[in-house]
Motif scaffolding. Structure first.
Motif, PDB file in Angstrom:
ATOM      1  N   GLY A   1      -7.494  -1.305   1.582  1.00  0.00           N
ATOM      2  CA  GLY A   1      -7.937  -0.005   1.088  1.00  0.00           C
ATOM      3  C   GLY A   1      -6.783   0.963   0.885  1.00  0.00           C
ATOM      4  O   GLY A   1      -6.857   1.862   0.054  1.00  0.00           O
ATOM      5  N   GLY A   2      -5.686   0.765   1.623  1.00  0.00           N
ATOM      6  CA  GLY A   2      -4.563   1.684   1.551  1.00  0.00           C
ATOM      7  C   GLY A   2      -3.365   1.179   0.780  1.00  0.00           C
ATOM      8  O   GLY A   2      -2.418   1.928   0.551  1.00  0.00           O
ATOM      9  N   SER A   3      -3.390  -0.085   0.385  1.00  0.00           N
ATOM     10  CA  SER A   3      -2.257  -0.650  -0.326  1.00  0.00           C
ATOM     11  C   SER A   3      -2.723  -1.359  -1.597  1.00  0.00           C
ATOM     12  O   SER A   3      -3.206  -2.499  -1.529  1.00  0.00           O
ATOM     13  CB  SER A   3      -1.489  -1.642   0.556  1.00  0.00           C
ATOM     14  OG  SER A   3      -0.486  -2.288  -0.188  1.00  0.00           O
ATOM     15  N   PRO A   4      -2.564  -0.706  -2.740  1.00  0.00           N
ATOM     16  CA  PRO A   4      -2.962  -1.361  -3.990  1.00  0.00           C
ATOM     17  C   PRO A   4      -2.253  -2.694  -4.216  1.00  0.00           C
ATOM     18  O   PRO A   4      -2.845  -3.631  -4.759  1.00  0.00           O
ATOM     19  CB  PRO A   4      -2.580  -0.338  -5.070  1.00  0.00           C
ATOM     20  CG  PRO A   4      -2.591   0.981  -4.358  1.00  0.00           C
ATOM     21  CD  PRO A   4      -2.120   0.680  -2.958  1.00  0.00           C
ATOM     22  N   ALA A   5      -1.007  -2.805  -3.786  1.00  0.00           N
ATOM     23  CA  ALA A   5      -0.262  -4.063  -3.974  1.00  0.00           C
ATOM     24  C   ALA A   5      -0.884  -5.186  -3.162  1.00  0.00           C
ATOM     25  O   ALA A   5      -1.030  -6.313  -3.653  1.00  0.00           O
ATOM     26  CB  ALA A   5       1.202  -3.875  -3.592  1.00  0.00           C
ATOM     27  N   VAL A   6      -1.264  -4.896  -1.921  1.00  0.00           N
ATOM     28  CA  VAL A   6      -1.898  -5.919  -1.077  1.00  0.00           C
ATOM     29  C   VAL A   6      -3.250  -6.297  -1.671  1.00  0.00           C
ATOM     30  O   VAL A   6      -3.588  -7.474  -1.756  1.00  0.00           O
ATOM     31  CB  VAL A   6      -2.039  -5.436   0.383  1.00  0.00           C
ATOM     32  CG1 VAL A   6      -2.898  -6.401   1.189  1.00  0.00           C
ATOM     33  CG2 VAL A   6      -0.677  -5.269   1.026  1.00  0.00           C
ATOM     34  N   LYS A   7      -4.018  -5.303  -2.113  1.00  0.00           N
ATOM     35  CA  LYS A   7      -5.332  -5.599  -2.693  1.00  0.00           C
ATOM     36  C   LYS A   7      -5.189  -6.465  -3.941  1.00  0.00           C
ATOM     37  O   LYS A   7      -5.935  -7.429  -4.117  1.00  0.00           O
ATOM     38  CB  LYS A   7      -6.092  -4.315  -3.010  1.00  0.00           C
ATOM     39  CG  LYS A   7      -7.499  -4.586  -3.540  1.00  0.00           C
ATOM     40  CD  LYS A   7      -8.371  -3.355  -3.602  1.00  0.00           C
ATOM     41  CE  LYS A   7      -7.913  -2.404  -4.647  1.00  0.00           C
ATOM     42  NZ  LYS A   7      -8.879  -1.319  -4.898  1.00  0.00           N
TER      43      LYS A   7
END
Length: 115
Positions: A34-40
């Motif tokens: 939810g806090g890291s677009p790269a991880v998502k």
């Protein structure tokens, strides 16, 4: 009833790749994506790759419920599920229900349908 079990299993596999998590682990994962677009983006890409390796017969029922083609299923399902998880629309309780064939998974079904 057998198709409901298969449907739930495919949804669960798409959501969390068969992982068994505690509530704390789920919440940590949810906060991370939810806090890291790269991880998502990476999680969604991994999910899509896993779904593309599954035989069409295994995902046919879910694609039908979602009203998407088999070729579009991997991307649409993974994006809907992971975006909903990141946004908090899918909770730990929902995740636990996915492993119980007789549980009410209607919330996740609506998410898969884009509602």
């Amino acid at each position: 009833m057998k198709s409901a079990v298969r449907f739930t299993a495919v949804i669960g596999a798409a959501l969390l790749a068969g992982c068994s998590m505690t509530e704390g682990e789920f919440n940590n994962m949810q906060a991370t994506i939810g806090g890291s677009p790269a991880v998502k983006r990476q999680v969604i890409a991994d999910c899509i790759a896993r779904q593309k390796r599954k035989p069409p017969s295994e995902i046919k029922e879910v694609a039908l419920v979602m009203n998407v083609s088999l070729s579009n299923f991997p991307e649409i399902a993974c994006k809907r599920l992971w975006n909903a998880t990141a946004a908090g629309r899918i909770t730990y309780a929902d995740y636990v229900k996915l492993s119980q064939p007789s549980a009410d998974s209607s919330k996740v079904i609506r998410i898969l349908q884009g509602r």
